[in-house]
Each structure stands twice: as structure tokens, then as C-alpha cells.
Design an enzyme around this catalytic site. Structure first.
Site, PDB file in Angstrom:
ATOM      1  N   CYS A 134      -4.600   2.648  -3.592  1.00  0.00           N
ATOM      2  CA  CYS A 134      -3.346   3.140  -3.000  1.00  0.00           C
ATOM      3  C   CYS A 134      -2.204   2.146  -3.237  1.00  0.00           C
ATOM      4  CB  CYS A 134      -3.508   3.422  -1.515  1.00  0.00           C
ATOM      5  SG  CYS A 134      -4.585   4.811  -1.184  1.00  0.00           S
ATOM      6  N   ASP A 188       3.098  -4.691   8.095  1.00  0.00           N
ATOM      7  CA  ASP A 188       1.866  -3.904   8.054  1.00  0.00           C
ATOM      8  C   ASP A 188       0.688  -4.866   8.151  1.00  0.00           C
ATOM      9  OD1 ASP A 188      -0.337  -2.398   7.493  1.00  0.00           O
ATOM     10  OD2 ASP A 188       0.307  -1.766   5.491  1.00  0.00           O
ATOM     11  N   HIS A 236       0.875  -1.179   0.000  1.00  0.00           N
ATOM     12  CA  HIS A 236       0.000   0.000   0.000  1.00  0.00           C
ATOM     13  C   HIS A 236       0.914   1.232   0.000  1.00  0.00           C
ATOM     14  CE1 HIS A 236      -2.784   2.950   1.832  1.00  0.00           C
ATOM     15  NE2 HIS A 236      -3.774   2.132   1.521  1.00  0.00           N
ATOM     16  N   LYS A 288     -10.322  -0.541  10.355  1.00  0.00           N
ATOM     17  CA  LYS A 288     -10.595  -1.725   9.533  1.00  0.00           C
ATOM     18  C   LYS A 288     -10.940  -2.933  10.412  1.00  0.00           C
ATOM     19  CE  LYS A 288      -7.203  -0.255   6.053  1.00  0.00           C
ATOM     20  NZ  LYS A 288      -7.951   0.425   4.995  1.00  0.00           N
ATOM     21  N   GLN A 337      -4.595  -5.251   7.134  1.00  0.00           N
ATOM     22  CA  GLN A 337      -5.631  -6.139   6.614  1.00  0.00           C
ATOM     23  C   GLN A 337      -5.665  -7.467   7.376  1.00  0.00           C
ATOM     24  OE1 GLN A 337      -7.828  -5.214   4.471  1.00  0.00           O
ATOM     25  NE2 GLN A 337      -6.884  -3.364   3.643  1.00  0.00           N
TER      26      GLN A 337
END
Lengths: 132, 416
Positions: free
Chosen positions: B373, B207, B129, B233, B210
Site C-alpha cells: 500500500c 500516523d 501508506h 497491529k 507502526q
């Protein structure tokens, strides 16, 4: 096929068979830009004769609204004084398109004029509406 | 009081906990919200917790000696302990930021500036991203370092052999990688990547934006030096992200942002720092948001993350099975639902993703269209944009079917 208020027959026709698309070499003016929201890209090559747009070609990829807007605008732009392009507002494009554009799709519709204004005057700003 | 949310196989009984799902779309039917990878919807438990905080406990935290401030402080620090526990981390290494982007920038500005120098390399992947690309571009530009990218295969996966060969060149100081790709859905072998990077002397950042919302994640098992994710999220509010950092590194790192709350002693010319996590939380932090995030992870924990994962996998499998019925469709990412999360990008020949999303909206189906993104990944896939459907606990098989129907209808509008 039901008539769609946005994807009208002429919009889809211009999307599927865009007028004045491709490259133009040699050309006198050119510009390339993109829609930062979606990454769609559009470039233009312009050939000028006696201060008027003699020929132009758009190229790039985009949604039905951005491609149809470039195609429909291209037919109006041929023959226009180069200096007059800078004076065209966002309304010029949206009137040409003849459909209601939602705020989320506005930049799709305006990208072609933005690119043309860049090519003719170096103005890289987004076209604005005159009727605020 | 809310009952315990339950997920029974494919039929889900949590929908009533999400008030926004009652609203109707343009077609008059309840919306099919398939954009949780962008932001999830919020259960009543989160909305109530934040509302209750503002109604009954609002005060600035730390240093206040009155009861209200004590309560607010306990709610905030309690949220930190719950979030740390939820992710298998410890509270002192759990820093609240504004979002995952802010957490990555914090690491780049603080750890990165001290440890990455001229001639060094930062290694990321082609499926990141922008939030895990641009902070490293800025760092490398500042420090005269080089940013390198691991390639992504046609199946949307990374190659550990390529990782090894880049690490073997000996210049990589930091490796940053997504746990789950927000475009391809790929579940990356982050534990393996972290172990190999560490063996090569490189620091690691994962990261998990998600991943934490849909998988059981143990930060201590992944064992990255830095693990970041974002609240909104994961059924929580916007305005709060989380950085889990290795204690020893956090202790030696210089803070990137100065201000109130992060100091030990302030002199006229220089100051000393508070201990982590306060050292990295300058200014009044997102207190109500922390309260909301704690309610969100309590809600997820009550369902059980194993069951959340099973539900995501089942919906993804159903979508992977149904979507190929749409003529002209290309589905990106791994074929096996085991190797991916509940995020599916696709393209339909002759239909631009923007038009796909617009026509889905006519049917009350919310999907995202664009570059997500991830422009470098879009270029790798050879497309300007994709359409993307993503799932969470409240989604159903019927909603996936509605998506497929909407796509078929979209083609007919375009005369395809």
C-alpha cells in the site's frame, strides 16, 4: 535441484528467457494494465495482418508466474484471429501453464490474457473460468 | 489467569501466550510469522477478554439503565481511559474509529474541509501508506488545494531542511507523516516535524500505526494535533482504530459522519452535537473490539514498551546482520537499527517478491510481498514490489535465521 511442482523447468525457462518480450513499433493494437494486488505491470503491442495476430510483444515486470504466462501465451497467440481472443477464458491460460495455481496467484497467471483481451476488444475485466 | 508476560533478552517467553503460533505451516514445522506490520497475532488475554465480553457483558452502551448496559458502557469507557493512558493522551480527546484509515479520513473530512481551501497545500511524504495519501488527494481535489510530497533519501530518511523550505513558502495548512514507515522501517523525527510545522502555522497529523505497537509513544510529547493508530497491529482485534485529537480542535470541528450517539438534541431541520469524543462516534461503536484492545495494551504494558522496543531493535539488528549473507539481496531503509522499527523490506536479484514469499511459505515462513500500500514509494525505489519481514514480541532470532535459510533455498529453486 529438486523438481518443484509450481516452479517447473519450463516455467522458469519462460521466466528467465521470455518469448516475444519488448516493444513493437509500429503496432496496430496496444494495452497496458496492472495487478492491483501487487502492482505488477504488463503491456502489449500487437501487429495485425488480415485480421490475424502477426506479431506481438509483451513488456513490463512481474513474478515468474505472470511472466511465464505471458511468454507461453504469446507463442499461442501469434496467428490467432484477433476476434477470437475475446473468447479465450481463464482456463485457456491455466491449461497452457499446466500447473496448479493457488487462488492468491491466480491474477498473476491471468494478467497476460487480460491485457490481450483489452488490446483486441477493449474488455478490461478479469478473465473468468468457464468450468464453474 | 495469565501470568505476567516476560521477555528475557533475546529468548522470548511470550510465545505460549499466542495460540496461533502453535499451528504448523506447509513444511510441518510451527510457522515463523514475520508479517506483524500487516497485522499482529493476538495473545490469549485479548481472545479471552472479547469472548468474556460476549458471554457475560454484551449490551449496547450508553442510555441503557439496566445492569448489563451499565457494565458494557463501563467496559467501553474504561477501555478508552486505558488506551488514552497507554499513549499519554486524555480520554476526552481519544476517539475510537474503525481503523487508522477511518481516523485519517475523519480528520480530512472534518478538519480538512474547514481549514484547507483553494491554493492551500497539504504536505505529506513519499514514504506514506496509501491510507495517508488518498484521503488527502480526495480533500485536495475537493477543495482545489495542492498535495505535496517530501522526498525520501537513499537511506530512507526525510530531510528537515526540505521540510523547512516547503513550509517557508507559506501555503502549507496541514502536514501528515508516518511515525514509522511500513516499508522502510524508518523512525521519523515526528516531534521535530510537528514543532516546525506548528511554527509555520500548519496543523499536523502523525500516523502511528507502526509505532504504537512497538515503541513507547507519548502522544502529548509528540504533540501533533492528530495522532492515529490501529488496534490490530498492536496485538488487538481488527475493527478498531484510535484518533487522539487536540481538545480545542475537536471541540470546534464539525462532525463528518452523523447518526445516533453523537448528538445533543435532534430537531427536524438541524441538530446539536455531543461533546468529544462522542461527537465523532456516530452509530454503535466497536464495543467488543475496544474491550479487546484494552486487553492488548494491558498485555503490552505488562511487558513494558521499553522492553518491546529493545526486543524489536535486537531482532532488526540480527536481521540486518544476517540478510546480506543472501547473494543478490538489497535491503531497503536505514542501516542503523536505532533509526528504524522492526520492519525490513528487501529484494533479491532474479527473484520476484511474489516468488520469494511463495517459496518462504513452503518453509513455513510468513512474509509479505507486494507494494505494501505504498505505490509512490515503490516507484521512488524503482521497484514494482518488495518482500517484507516484520517482527513483534513473539518472534525469535531462530525465526530470522529460518527466513535467511528460506531465501537461500528460494534462490536454488530458481537455479540462482
Amino acid at each position: 535441484m529438486a523438481m518443484d511442482e509450481l516452479y517447473r523447468d519450463y516455467i522458469l525457462d519462460h521466466y528467465k528467457s521470455p518469448r516475444n518480450f519488448g516493444e513493437l513499433d509500429p503496432h496496430d493494437l496496444q494495452w497496458h494494465d496492472h495487478n492491483p494486488l501487487c502492482g505488477d505491470e504488463l503491456g502489449v503491442h500487437v501487429r495485425v495482418e488480415g485480421g490475424r495476430i502477426a506479431e506481438l510483444r509483451f513488456h513490463g515486470q512481474g513474478c515468474a508466474i505472470s511472466q511465464a504466462s505471458a511468454s507461453i501465451a504469446s507463442e499461442e497467440l501469434v496467428g490467432m484471429e484477433v476476434d477470437d481472443v475475446a473468447r479465450l477464458s481463464a482456463d485457456w491460460v491455466t491449461d497452457l501453464l499446466g500447473i496448479d495455481i493457488s487462488p492468491t496467484r491466480r491474477k498473476c497467471a491471468l494478467l497476460s490474457l487480460k491485457v490481450m483481451r483489452g488490446a483486441t476488444s477493449g474488455d478490461a475485466s478479469w478473465p473468468e473460468s468457464q468450468s464453474v | 489467569m495469565m501470568g505476567s508476560p516476560t521477555l528475557t533478552g533475546a529468548s522470548i517467553e511470550v510465545r505460549a501466550d499466542f495460540p496461533v503460533l502453535e499451528r504448523t505451516g506447509r513444511d510441518g514445522r510451527p510457522i515463523a510469522y514475520l508479517d506483524s506490520a500487516a497485522t499482529s497475532q493476538k495473545p490469549s488475554a485479548v481472545i479471552e477478554a472479547m469472548s468474556s465480553y460476549f458471554r457475560h457483558s454484551n449490551a449496547n452502551i450508553h442510555r441503557g439503565v439496566y445492569q448489563l448496559a451499565e457494565e458494557a458502557t463501563e467496559l467501553y469507557e474504561g477501555a478508552r481511559r486505558r488506551v488514552a493512558g497507554f499513549c499519554g493522551s486524555d480520554a476526552t480527546g481519544t476517539i475510537f474509529t474503525a481503523n487508522a484509515t477511518a481516523a485519517i479520513n475523519l480528520v480530512a473530512l472534518s478538519y480538512g474541509r474547514e481549514h484547507v481551501g483553494p491554493g492551500d497545500e497539504v504536505l505529506i511524504t513519499h514514504m506514506e501508506h496509501h491510507s495517508n495519501i488518498v484521503p488527502w488527494q480526495l480533500l485536495c481535489e475537493d477543495r482545489g488545494a495542492r498535495l505535496r510530497y517530501l522526498s525520501v533519501s537513499d537511506e530512507g530518511t526525510l530531510s528537515l531542511e526540505e521540510l523547512d523550505s516547503v513550509l517557508a513558502e507559506g501555503r502549507v495548512k496541514l502536514v501528515a507523516v508516518a511515525h514509522i514507515s511500513n516499508v522502510l522501517g524508518t523512525l521519523n523525527p515526528v516531534g521535530e516535524i510537528v514543532a516546525r510545522a506548528r511554527a509555520a502555522g500548519a496543523a499536523t497529523l502523525v500516523d502511528g500505526s507502526q509505532a504504537v505497537p512497538q515503541l513507547p509513544v507519548s502522544v502529548s510529547e509528540v504533540d501533533a494535533d492528530f495522532y492515529v493508530w490501529t488496534g490490530h497491529k498492536a496485538l488487538g482485534p481488527t475493527g478498531i482504530g484510535v484518533l487522539h485529537g487536540r481538545r480545542s480542535l475537536l471541540e470546534s470541528m464539525r462532525p463528518a459522519i452523523g447518526g445516533g450517539g453523537m448528538i445533543g438534541h435532534v430537531g427536524l431541520d438541524r441538530s446539536t452535537w455531543a461533546e468529544p469524543p462522542a461527537k465523532f462516534e456516530a452509530g454503535t461503536p466497536p464495543i467488543a473490539e475496544a474491550v479487546g484492545l484494552a486487553a492488548a495494551i494491558d498485555y503490552l504494558a505488562a511487558i513494558g514498551m521499553e522492553r518491546v522496543r529493545a526486543h524489536e531493535r535486537e531482532l532488526t539488528a540480527h536481521a540486518l546482520e544476517r540478510l546480506p549473507a543472501v547473494p543478490g539481496i538489497t535491503v531497503y531503509g536505514p542501516r542503523d537499527p536505532e533509526g528504524r522499527g522492526g520492519v525490513i523490506s528487501f529484494a533479491i536479484e532474479g527473484l520476484h517478491p511474489h516468488d520469494v514469499a511463495e517459496l518462504c511459505d513452503r518453509e513455513g515462513v510468513c512474509v509479505r510481498a507486494g507494494h505494501h500500500c505504498a505505490q509512490p514509494l515503490m516507484r521512488l525505489l524503482g521497484v514494482g514490489a518488495t518482500a517484507r519481514a516484520s517482527f513483534h514480541v513473539y518472534n525469535t532470532h531462530e525465526e530470522v535465521d529460518r527466513l535467511v535459510e528460506a531465501l537461500v533455498k528460494a534462490r536454488s529453486v530458481f537455479g540462482l
